[in-house]
Design an enzyme around this catalytic site. Structure first.
Site, PDB file in Angstrom:
ATOM      1  N   ARG A   1     -25.013  24.958 -31.578  1.00  0.00           N
ATOM      2  CA  ARG A   1     -25.718  25.949 -30.773  1.00  0.00           C
ATOM      3  C   ARG A   1     -25.082  25.984 -29.394  1.00  0.00           C
ATOM      4  O   ARG A   1     -25.200  25.044 -28.608  1.00  0.00           O
ATOM      5  CB  ARG A   1     -27.208  25.597 -30.675  1.00  0.00           C
ATOM      6  CG  ARG A   1     -27.953  25.733 -31.995  1.00  0.00           C
ATOM      7  CD  ARG A   1     -27.872  27.139 -32.541  1.00  0.00           C
ATOM      8  NE  ARG A   1     -28.735  27.349 -33.694  1.00  0.00           N
ATOM      9  CZ  ARG A   1     -28.781  28.478 -34.383  1.00  0.00           C
ATOM     10  NH1 ARG A   1     -27.983  29.499 -34.033  1.00  0.00           N
ATOM     11  NH2 ARG A   1     -29.587  28.608 -35.428  1.00  0.00           N
TER      12      ARG A   1
ATOM     13  N   GLU B   1     -31.702  34.120 -46.408  1.00  0.00           N
ATOM     14  CA  GLU B   1     -31.184  33.075 -45.535  1.00  0.00           C
ATOM     15  C   GLU B   1     -31.088  31.732 -46.258  1.00  0.00           C
ATOM     16  O   GLU B   1     -30.142  30.967 -46.040  1.00  0.00           O
ATOM     17  CB  GLU B   1     -32.061  32.947 -44.293  1.00  0.00           C
ATOM     18  CG  GLU B   1     -32.027  34.162 -43.384  1.00  0.00           C
ATOM     19  CD  GLU B   1     -30.648  34.448 -42.817  1.00  0.00           C
ATOM     20  OE1 GLU B   1     -29.842  33.496 -42.693  1.00  0.00           O
ATOM     21  OE2 GLU B   1     -30.368  35.612 -42.504  1.00  0.00           O
TER      22      GLU B   1
ATOM     23  N   GLU C   1     -27.414  29.987 -46.440  1.00  0.00           N
ATOM     24  CA  GLU C   1     -27.171  28.770 -45.670  1.00  0.00           C
ATOM     25  C   GLU C   1     -27.149  27.502 -46.514  1.00  0.00           C
ATOM     26  O   GLU C   1     -26.558  26.503 -46.099  1.00  0.00           O
ATOM     27  CB  GLU C   1     -28.215  28.643 -44.553  1.00  0.00           C
ATOM     28  CG  GLU C   1     -28.091  29.762 -43.523  1.00  0.00           C
ATOM     29  CD  GLU C   1     -28.887  29.498 -42.263  1.00  0.00           C
ATOM     30  OE1 GLU C   1     -29.678  28.536 -42.237  1.00  0.00           O
ATOM     31  OE2 GLU C   1     -28.713  30.261 -41.292  1.00  0.00           O
TER      32      GLU C   1
END
Length: 216
Positions: free
Chosen positions: A67, A96, A100
């Site tokens: 991040r 998702e 992922e």
């Protein structure tokens, strides 16, 4: 003058300051109790979904992702944006999870809804609980997701990681602790299509209105 809890905070004016790829900033002029007007900055953001993924061995499927604003990798739940107007949150969560982790789930419930920082943004996340897992094809990953790590962690250990400060992502902490609380209380969870009062849609509409108005 109205009693506490009865005032209507009407917006009498609004101006756009910035609109980018992920957020927009507007300033609303709002009527306060007593008649005074005050500016309130609002960061518009896409809504998002996240998934507490529980396998048959009572382990959570967590991801570790870089991040950039914090400059490090964080343990998180599989998650993604609701960036299409009208997109069903459950459909987005299924997508998702597949993208992922390469997993699909048979059973879904709503675990918890989170307004991440309602003092200045409308960003809200719906966290689902998913179980009954099976492996599916995972699409090729790009950008930060190309570096994504996947781990399976016992529920008790995930709770301990949150309390030790090793899991700090707000959605992950909320989802993990909500699961622990629901188990301790024995409460039933909401169905996956339960109403979501605070689902943000303003920014997605803004982006698509802007795209529709651009020359082709």
């Amino acid at each position: 003058m109205s009693l506490p809890g009865e005032h209507e905070f009407d917006t009498v004016a609004s101006r756009d300051v910035y609109s980018g790829a992920i957020v927009a900033l507007r300033v609303d002029r709002v009527v306060m109790p007593g008649g005074r007007e005050a500016d309130r900055e609002v960061v518009e953001h896409h809504g998002a979904v996240a998934v507490v993924v529980l396998d048959d061995a009572d382990r959570l499927v967590l991801i570790r992702q870089y991040r950039h604003p914090l400059g490090r990798r964080l343990w998180e739940l599989p998650a993604g944006l609701l960036d299409e107007p009208g997109e069903d949150p459950l459909d987005a969560a299924r997508r998702e999870l597949r993208e992922e982790t390469g997993l699909a789930a048979e059973r879904w419930s709503v675990l918890v809804d989170i307004a991440l920082s309602p003092g200045f943004t409308d960003e809200s996340v719906r966290v689902f609980l998913a179980s009954g897992l099976r492996e599916v094809d995972r699409p090729d990953a790009h950008d930060e997701e190309a570096d994504l790590e996947i781990a399976r962690v016992a529920v008790d250990e995930a709770v301990a990681m949150a309390l030790r400060g090793e899991i700090v992502n707000a959605t992950a902490v909320s989802g993990i602790l909500a699961l622990a609380a629901a188990r301790a209380r024995g409460d039933g969870l909401r169905p996956p299509d339960a109403a979501w009062v605070d689902q943000p849609e303003t920014f997605a509409r803004r982006k698509h209105t802007r795209a529709d108005s651009e020359p082709t």
